[in-house]
Design a protein around this motif. Structure first.
Motif, PDB file in Angstrom:
ATOM      1  N   HIS A  73      27.504 -46.682   0.772  1.00  0.00           N
ATOM      2  CA  HIS A  73      27.053 -48.068   0.875  1.00  0.00           C
ATOM      3  C   HIS A  73      27.357 -48.535   2.294  1.00  0.00           C
ATOM      4  O   HIS A  73      28.450 -48.295   2.798  1.00  0.00           O
ATOM      5  CB  HIS A  73      27.801 -48.978  -0.104  1.00  0.00           C
ATOM      6  N   MET A  74      26.409 -49.215   2.916  1.00  0.00           N
ATOM      7  CA  MET A  74      26.667 -49.758   4.248  1.00  0.00           C
ATOM      8  C   MET A  74      25.821 -50.997   4.479  1.00  0.00           C
ATOM      9  O   MET A  74      24.779 -51.173   3.855  1.00  0.00           O
ATOM     10  CB  MET A  74      26.395 -48.709   5.332  1.00  0.00           C
ATOM     11  N   SER A  75      26.316 -51.847   5.358  1.00  0.00           N
ATOM     12  CA  SER A  75      25.566 -53.017   5.819  1.00  0.00           C
ATOM     13  C   SER A  75      25.326 -52.857   7.306  1.00  0.00           C
ATOM     14  O   SER A  75      26.250 -52.538   8.059  1.00  0.00           O
ATOM     15  CB  SER A  75      26.344 -54.311   5.575  1.00  0.00           C
ATOM     16  N   LEU A  76      24.082 -53.057   7.695  1.00  0.00           N
ATOM     17  CA  LEU A  76      23.678 -52.966   9.098  1.00  0.00           C
ATOM     18  C   LEU A  76      22.935 -54.237   9.455  1.00  0.00           C
ATOM     19  O   LEU A  76      22.349 -54.889   8.589  1.00  0.00           O
ATOM     20  CB  LEU A  76      22.737 -51.776   9.308  1.00  0.00           C
ATOM     21  N   PHE A  77      22.905 -54.570  10.717  1.00  0.00           N
ATOM     22  CA  PHE A  77      22.181 -55.745  11.176  1.00  0.00           C
ATOM     23  C   PHE A  77      21.152 -55.337  12.219  1.00  0.00           C
ATOM     24  O   PHE A  77      21.497 -54.752  13.250  1.00  0.00           O
ATOM     25  CB  PHE A  77      23.154 -56.791  11.734  1.00  0.00           C
ATOM     26  N   PRO A  89      17.987 -52.700  18.020  1.00  0.00           N
ATOM     27  CA  PRO A  89      19.380 -52.265  17.996  1.00  0.00           C
ATOM     28  C   PRO A  89      19.996 -52.612  16.640  1.00  0.00           C
ATOM     29  O   PRO A  89      19.655 -53.628  16.033  1.00  0.00           O
ATOM     30  CB  PRO A  89      20.040 -53.056  19.128  1.00  0.00           C
ATOM     31  N   LEU A  90      20.885 -51.742  16.169  1.00  0.00           N
ATOM     32  CA  LEU A  90      21.596 -51.951  14.904  1.00  0.00           C
ATOM     33  C   LEU A  90      23.080 -52.098  15.187  1.00  0.00           C
ATOM     34  O   LEU A  90      23.640 -51.336  15.976  1.00  0.00           O
ATOM     35  CB  LEU A  90      21.392 -50.758  13.964  1.00  0.00           C
ATOM     36  N   THR A  91      23.689 -53.071  14.524  1.00  0.00           N
ATOM     37  CA  THR A  91      25.117 -53.298  14.669  1.00  0.00           C
ATOM     38  C   THR A  91      25.765 -53.417  13.290  1.00  0.00           C
ATOM     39  O   THR A  91      25.068 -53.610  12.288  1.00  0.00           O
ATOM     40  CB  THR A  91      25.395 -54.580  15.481  1.00  0.00           C
ATOM     41  N   GLU A  92      27.100 -53.330  13.251  1.00  0.00           N
ATOM     42  CA  GLU A  92      27.823 -53.488  11.988  1.00  0.00           C
ATOM     43  C   GLU A  92      28.083 -54.944  11.647  1.00  0.00           C
ATOM     44  O   GLU A  92      28.472 -55.254  10.525  1.00  0.00           O
ATOM     45  CB  GLU A  92      29.156 -52.735  12.047  1.00  0.00           C
ATOM     46  N   THR A  93      27.906 -55.844  12.615  1.00  0.00           N
ATOM     47  CA  THR A  93      28.092 -57.275  12.394  1.00  0.00           C
ATOM     48  C   THR A  93      26.868 -58.004  12.938  1.00  0.00           C
ATOM     49  O   THR A  93      26.096 -57.434  13.717  1.00  0.00           O
ATOM     50  CB  THR A  93      29.348 -57.804  13.125  1.00  0.00           C
ATOM     51  N   PHE A 143      12.319 -66.527  19.547  1.00  0.00           N
ATOM     52  CA  PHE A 143      11.712 -65.340  18.927  1.00  0.00           C
ATOM     53  C   PHE A 143      12.758 -64.264  18.634  1.00  0.00           C
ATOM     54  O   PHE A 143      12.505 -63.079  18.775  1.00  0.00           O
ATOM     55  CB  PHE A 143      10.584 -64.766  19.802  1.00  0.00           C
ATOM     56  N   TYR A 144      13.942 -64.716  18.233  1.00  0.00           N
ATOM     57  CA  TYR A 144      15.050 -63.810  17.929  1.00  0.00           C
ATOM     58  C   TYR A 144      15.426 -63.971  16.466  1.00  0.00           C
ATOM     59  O   TYR A 144      15.536 -65.095  15.962  1.00  0.00           O
ATOM     60  CB  TYR A 144      16.252 -64.139  18.829  1.00  0.00           C
ATOM     61  N   SER A 145      15.628 -62.850  15.796  1.00  0.00           N
ATOM     62  CA  SER A 145      16.094 -62.907  14.413  1.00  0.00           C
ATOM     63  C   SER A 145      17.046 -61.747  14.151  1.00  0.00           C
ATOM     64  O   SER A 145      17.029 -60.729  14.850  1.00  0.00           O
ATOM     65  CB  SER A 145      14.929 -62.870  13.421  1.00  0.00           C
ATOM     66  N   VAL A 146      17.871 -61.931  13.133  1.00  0.00           N
ATOM     67  CA  VAL A 146      18.807 -60.900  12.691  1.00  0.00           C
ATOM     68  C   VAL A 146      18.541 -60.678  11.208  1.00  0.00           C
ATOM     69  O   VAL A 146      18.523 -61.633  10.427  1.00  0.00           O
ATOM     70  CB  VAL A 146      20.273 -61.314  12.926  1.00  0.00           C
TER      71      VAL A 146
END
Length: 177
Positions: free
Chosen positions: A33-37, A74-78, A164-167
């Protein structure tokens, strides 16, 4: 003499099939299980998401049937924009619903961090893009995620239309060997 060879060949083939099955059963199925942003930037000099095709004479938007987007997020943990990058979300989105509500997603999560470096997860499916939580399939993987199967959910964590930025938060549950 050829008839004498057939039973031996069948015995060798049966042993090979049995030993291959034994090795496969020795592998332990894991669940991760993981969460990525995902950090989407749809404008400016450092964009990570761009429309590349659509219907001539129509505005190429997420709600316009036939619009195709390419992404390399790009993917981050937070959700922090300045957090260390652990990978990239690379692939395409195509607005596939005539009413503009569904997008077909083909995304590779390409890990670059120490823990999963070089491994990938492959995501595919229909995303009901105007729902709060969108679920798609994890259909395969490589490296540490060989034979992966599972699902991923996407939720909009942050949306800033002015820049035009979203997470997007991506929660992944996969089984793999």
């Amino acid at each position: 003499m050829a008839l004498n060879f057939v039973p031996k060949l069948l015995l060798v083939l049966a042993f090979a099939a049995f030993s291959t099955g034994a090795r496969r059963s020795e592998l332990e199925l894991k669940e991760t299980h993981m969460s990525l942003f995902f950090h989407d930037i749809a404008a400016g000099p450092n964009f990570t998401l761009i429309p590349v095709a659509g219907i001539a004479g129509k505005l190429w938007t997420f709600a316009q049937f036939g619009t195709a987007f390419v992404t390399d997020d790009p993917l981050t943990e937070t959700p922090d924009r300045n957090a260390p990058i652990i990978g990239r979300g690379q692939g395409i989105y195509v607005t596939s619903g005539l009413d503009g509500r569904n997008t077909h997603v083909l995304i590779s999560i390409v890990f670059t961090n120490k823990k999963y470096n070089g491994s990938t997860l492959e995501i595919q499916g229909t995303s009901k893009q105007f729902e709060k939580v969108r679920e798609v399939s994890v259909v395969s993987g490589t490296g540490q995620f060989r034979f992966a199967r599972g699902y991923a959910t996407f939720e909009t964590y942050l949306l800033d239309p002015a820049t035009f930025y979203s997470v997007e938060r991506c929660n992944v549950t996969v089984q793999h060997y």
